[in-house]
Motif scaffolding. Structure first.
Motif, PDB file in Angstrom:
ATOM      1  N   VAL A   5      14.255 -26.537  51.943  1.00  0.00           N
ATOM      2  CA  VAL A   5      14.000 -26.444  50.506  1.00  0.00           C
ATOM      3  C   VAL A   5      12.791 -25.555  50.268  1.00  0.00           C
ATOM      4  N   GLU A   6      13.039 -24.442  49.582  1.00  0.00           N
ATOM      5  CA  GLU A   6      11.959 -23.498  49.301  1.00  0.00           C
ATOM      6  C   GLU A   6      11.236 -23.852  48.013  1.00  0.00           C
ATOM      7  N   SER A   7       9.983 -23.433  47.934  1.00  0.00           N
ATOM      8  CA  SER A   7       9.200 -23.591  46.708  1.00  0.00           C
ATOM      9  C   SER A   7       8.109 -22.533  46.700  1.00  0.00           C
ATOM     10  N   GLY A   8       7.465 -22.377  45.544  1.00  0.00           N
ATOM     11  CA  GLY A   8       6.326 -21.474  45.446  1.00  0.00           C
ATOM     12  C   GLY A   8       6.618 -20.125  44.837  1.00  0.00           C
ATOM     13  N   GLY A   9       7.888 -19.844  44.553  1.00  0.00           N
ATOM     14  CA  GLY A   9       8.207 -18.572  43.937  1.00  0.00           C
ATOM     15  C   GLY A   9       7.718 -18.502  42.501  1.00  0.00           C
ATOM     16  N   GLY A  10       7.796 -17.312  41.940  1.00  0.00           N
ATOM     17  CA  GLY A  10       7.378 -17.121  40.564  1.00  0.00           C
ATOM     18  C   GLY A  10       7.056 -15.673  40.299  1.00  0.00           C
ATOM     19  N   SER A  11       6.312 -15.438  39.255  1.00  0.00           N
ATOM     20  CA  SER A  11       5.907 -14.086  38.881  1.00  0.00           C
ATOM     21  C   SER A  11       4.474 -13.834  39.327  1.00  0.00           C
ATOM     22  N   TYR A  93      14.020 -15.041  47.720  1.00  0.00           N
ATOM     23  CA  TYR A  93      13.571 -15.284  49.088  1.00  0.00           C
ATOM     24  C   TYR A  93      14.212 -16.561  49.622  1.00  0.00           C
ATOM     25  N   TYR A  94      14.758 -16.450  50.819  1.00  0.00           N
ATOM     26  CA  TYR A  94      15.451 -17.569  51.451  1.00  0.00           C
ATOM     27  C   TYR A  94      14.759 -17.954  52.752  1.00  0.00           C
ATOM     28  N   GLY A 114      18.247 -22.281  53.100  1.00  0.00           N
ATOM     29  CA  GLY A 114      17.869 -22.916  51.856  1.00  0.00           C
ATOM     30  C   GLY A 114      18.537 -22.211  50.691  1.00  0.00           C
ATOM     31  N   ARG A 115      18.277 -22.679  49.487  1.00  0.00           N
ATOM     32  CA  ARG A 115      18.915 -22.109  48.306  1.00  0.00           C
ATOM     33  C   ARG A 115      18.134 -20.955  47.712  1.00  0.00           C
ATOM     34  N   GLY A 116      16.935 -20.760  48.133  1.00  0.00           N
ATOM     35  CA  GLY A 116      16.178 -19.613  47.695  1.00  0.00           C
ATOM     36  C   GLY A 116      15.173 -19.904  46.599  1.00  0.00           C
ATOM     37  N   THR A 117      14.198 -19.021  46.502  1.00  0.00           N
ATOM     38  CA  THR A 117      13.210 -19.079  45.441  1.00  0.00           C
ATOM     39  C   THR A 117      12.918 -17.644  44.993  1.00  0.00           C
ATOM     40  N   GLN A 118      12.904 -17.442  43.686  1.00  0.00           N
ATOM     41  CA  GLN A 118      12.781 -16.094  43.139  1.00  0.00           C
ATOM     42  C   GLN A 118      11.318 -15.655  43.108  1.00  0.00           C
ATOM     43  N   VAL A 119      11.097 -14.429  43.546  1.00  0.00           N
ATOM     44  CA  VAL A 119       9.774 -13.807  43.460  1.00  0.00           C
ATOM     45  C   VAL A 119       9.907 -12.528  42.650  1.00  0.00           C
ATOM     46  N   THR A 120       9.092 -12.410  41.614  1.00  0.00           N
ATOM     47  CA  THR A 120       9.102 -11.229  40.777  1.00  0.00           C
ATOM     48  C   THR A 120       7.699 -10.630  40.746  1.00  0.00           C
ATOM     49  N   VAL A 121       7.607  -9.379  41.140  1.00  0.00           N
ATOM     50  CA  VAL A 121       6.311  -8.682  41.189  1.00  0.00           C
ATOM     51  C   VAL A 121       6.304  -7.580  40.138  1.00  0.00           C
ATOM     52  N   SER A 122       5.315  -7.619  39.281  1.00  0.00           N
ATOM     53  CA  SER A 122       5.260  -6.601  38.226  1.00  0.00           C
ATOM     54  C   SER A 122       3.887  -5.947  38.146  1.00  0.00           C
TER      55      SER A 122
END
Length: 122
Positions: A5-11, A93-94, A114-122
């Motif tokens: 189980v992934e966590s911590g993704g975000g913008s 990210y998986y 895992g199901r993945g966690t989205q990372v967005t870099v701007s």
């Protein structure tokens, strides 16, 4: 059966930092190669970094020197410290684990995902 189980993704802003975590089933990090993969829209899956059961690490050329993979065997948790991320690091990210303690063939893919966690870099 191994659960991840992934966590911590975000913008995050380019040049900032972000840490991903992957909580695994008991003994996962001791038994298996564990790795981070990513997939950006319209692109193929890419291996980012891996760590074997003994703690030896492997990195793709695109993240070497910026990202750090690590694990905590007591917590069965895998981490990816992302420093100085770039917009091109934007992806899902998986976390993955398998097939043995060695990461010799990790880039071909691993057994458990895992199901993945989205990372967005701007």
């Amino acid at each position: 059966h191994v659960q991840l189980v992934e966590s911590g993704g975000g913008s995050v802003q380019a040049g900032g930092s972000l840490r991903l975590s992957c909580a695994g089933s008991a003994y996962t990090s001791r038994r298996y190669c564990m790795a981070w993969f990513r997939r950006a829209p319209g692109k193929e899956r890419e291996g980012v970094a891996a760590i074997d059961s003994e703690g030896t690490t492997f990195y793709s050329a695109s993240v070497k020197g910026r990202f750090t993979i690590s694990k905590d065997n007591a917590k069965n948790t895998l981490y990816l410290q992302m420093n100085s991320p770039r917009p091109e690091d934007t992806a899902m990210y998986y976390c993955a684990a398998g097939n043995s303690g060695s990461c010799y063939t990790w880039l071909r893919g691993l057994r458990y995902w895992g199901r993945g966690t989205q990372v967005t870099v701007s």
